[in-house]
Design a protein around this motif. Structure first.
Motif, short mmCIF file in Angstrom:
data_model
loop_
_atom_site.label_atom_id
_atom_site.label_comp_id
_atom_site.label_asym_id
_atom_site.label_seq_id
_atom_site.Cartn_x
_atom_site.Cartn_y
_atom_site.Cartn_z
N UNK A 1 22.03 -20.78 12.75
CA UNK A 1 21.43 -22.05 13.16
C UNK A 1 20.07 -21.84 13.81
N UNK A 2 19.96 -20.76 14.60
CA UNK A 2 18.68 -20.43 15.21
C UNK A 2 17.63 -20.14 14.14
N UNK B 1 12.85 -21.93 11.33
CA UNK B 1 12.19 -22.18 10.04
C UNK B 1 11.66 -23.60 9.99
N UNK B 2 12.50 -24.55 10.39
CA UNK B 2 12.10 -25.96 10.38
C UNK B 2 10.87 -26.19 11.26
N UNK B 3 10.87 -25.57 12.44
CA UNK B 3 9.77 -25.78 13.38
C UNK B 3 8.46 -25.16 12.91
N UNK B 4 8.54 -24.24 11.95
CA UNK B 4 7.34 -23.54 11.48
C UNK B 4 6.81 -24.10 10.16
N UNK C 1 17.62 -30.26 16.48
CA UNK C 1 17.95 -29.75 17.81
C UNK C 1 18.60 -28.37 17.69
N UNK C 2 18.61 -27.64 18.80
CA UNK C 2 19.35 -26.38 18.84
C UNK C 2 20.33 -26.41 20.01
N UNK C 3 21.60 -26.11 19.72
CA UNK C 3 22.64 -25.97 20.73
C UNK C 3 23.27 -24.60 20.52
N UNK C 4 23.38 -23.82 21.56
CA UNK C 4 23.78 -22.43 21.39
C UNK C 4 25.17 -22.29 20.77
N UNK D 1 21.78 -30.70 14.19
CA UNK D 1 22.03 -29.84 15.34
C UNK D 1 22.35 -28.44 14.82
N UNK D 2 21.49 -27.48 15.14
CA UNK D 2 21.67 -26.10 14.69
C UNK D 2 22.39 -25.30 15.77
#
Length: 447
Positions: A377-378, A383-386, A396-399, A371-372
């Motif tokens: 974290x963003x 980076x991971x998604x690319x 996952x991303x949580x603000x 969980x980023x």
């Protein structure tokens, strides 16, 4: 009274003195100046407002605050800089003498000081050394980056006192004196927002030993050993057998064979990385006259410091750990390795521009949920998604932290553990890592 008062007087009497920063250390310096010294004037300069009445400051003390609080530095003879202050000018461009509590204290007591620094582990190691010495009946005091200004203990020092000092890079940055016993634990990317480059950050840290003299001792990680130093160097490594001392599977060895076995089943310090910390503490304490029996006895009563892989609670079959102290890739990796059955890790915070590739590569080779959070974290999430990342659907991303804890409670399997190990600073989001850890614990306990 030791010679501290006379030394401080010699640095400040009949001089125009500035306290640059009026936090905990600035207030400590002011108390000593008021008690012992005859400065021609004392001025407080701080970015933030300073309440004269609340701090019981007489009218004779000038207060300068606001964005331009550093513009007047060259009008003083001596400037005591607090560690949290970043000089707007290069120190070589200033006509005044820049000093600090740490500098003046070390000028007076360096031969009695064991100083500990490193990107990670310095609080644990310094606290552990102090605990071992105290429990073994040694006359010792503890101060420095742990939260106790060194001037607060100065009057308690006698000629037999051993002083344990935790030292940050900010305290060391302009130091021209080093302790008789120095410990350099490690060096990772950190504080690049302040220093700009890794080399400048490392240069600040090296002042822990740079000014040592013949007869002094330096304990350091083999990978960051100095090429040239006047002191005697003892190297330790958990992963390089070329080192003079080596720690593996809880055993400390040297070229002559085993030296010490950590009683792993009796201690509260969690994680293989703490075996290295214990080994360093053992070597330092042994040099200071503590035998193995005394060390073992005290080690087993040592409680880990808060927010350092601290077990928080078990909720709905998930164990939660608070490792808010983590602000680097290496510490997050060690946390994941150390906690049994890790199912989820919470990472991210203030973005200081550090390279997260090591952490991302490590996480790709695991099967845990990630969980980023926040700005760094963003960056990790994007980076991971690319890239070619193993099972990217587990990222996952949580603000913010609150959303991250809620999400963790939903996706972490029973029987697994969830770790807050951000690999990022907390500033701009929380006051410090302690506040972040407290917030995490409160959120977990409210689940």
């Amino acid at each position: 009274m030791n010679n501290f008062a006379e030394h401080l007087k010699s640095c400040t009497d009949n001089k125009k003195v500035c306290l640059l920063g009026f936090g905990r250390e600035g207030k400590s310096t002011y108390r000593m100046l008021e008690k012992y010294c005859s400065c021609s004037s004392v001025t407080i300069c701080d970015l933030n407002p300073v309440d004269r009445e609340a701090n019981n400051l007489p009218d004779s003390v000038e207060i300068i605050t606001g964005e331009n609080y550093q513009d007047c530095l060259d009008s003083f003879d001596v400037v005591f800089k607090s560690p949290g202050i970043v000089l707007k000018k290069d120190i070589s461009d200033l006509k005044c003498t820049i000093t600090s509590e740490t500098q003046v204290f070390f000028e007076c007591f360096r031969s009695q000081i064991a100083g500990i620094t490193g990107t990670k582990g310095k609080s644990t190691v310094s606290s552990l050394i102090y605990h071992i010495l105290r429990e073994s009946g040694t006359d010792c005091l503890f101060a420095g980056n742990i939260g106790i200004p060194v001037f607060d203990i100065a009057e308690k020092v006698n000629n037999k006192t051993i002083i344990v000092c935790e030292l940050s890079c900010h305290q060391l940055e302009y130091m021209t004196v080093s302790p008789k016993i120095a410990v350099m634990l490690n060096l990772y990317e950190e504080h690049l927002d302040h220093y700009g480059t890794m080399e400048k950050y490392a240069a600040a840290k090296r002042n822990i030993y740079l000014h040592q003299t013949s007869g002094d001792k330096l304990f350091c990680n083999y990978d960051i050993r100095p090429e040239h130093t006047a002191s005697t160097v003892f190297t330790l490594s958990p992963n390089n057998r070329k080192s003079e001392f080596h720690i593996e599977n809880g055993r400390l060895t040297c070229n002559l064979g085993p030296i010490y076995k950590i009683p792993q089943d009796k201690i509260k310090l969690l994680g293989v990385h703490n075996h290295y910390n214990i080994a360093i503490a053992f070597l330092v304490c042994s040099m200071l006259g503590i035998d193995e029996k005394e060390f073992d006895s005290a080690l087993c009563t040592f409680n880990p410091l808060p927010h350092r892989l601290e077990f928080t609670a078990e909720k709905n079959g998930v164990r939660y750990y608070d490792d808010s102290i983590s602000t680097a890739c290496a510490t997050a990796i060690e946390a994941i390795k150390s906690v049994p059955h890790t199912g989820t890790v919470l990472i991210g915070g203030m973005d200081r521009g550090i390279d997260y590739s090591e952490l991302i590569d490590f996480l790709s080779a695991t099967d845990i949920n990630i969980i980023c959070m926040e700005i760094s974290g963003r960056r990790i999430f994007d980076t991971v998604k690319s890239m070619d990342f193993s099972r990217p659907e587990r990222v996952y991303y949580a603000e913010h932290l609150e959303e991250a804890v809620k999400l963790a409670s939903e996706i972490t399997e029973k029987g697994k553990s969830c770790i807050l190990s951000p690999a990022a600073a907390s500033y701009g989001i929380f006051r410090n890592f302690e506040e972040r850890g407290d917030a995490f614990q409160k959120l977990v306990n409210a689940l």
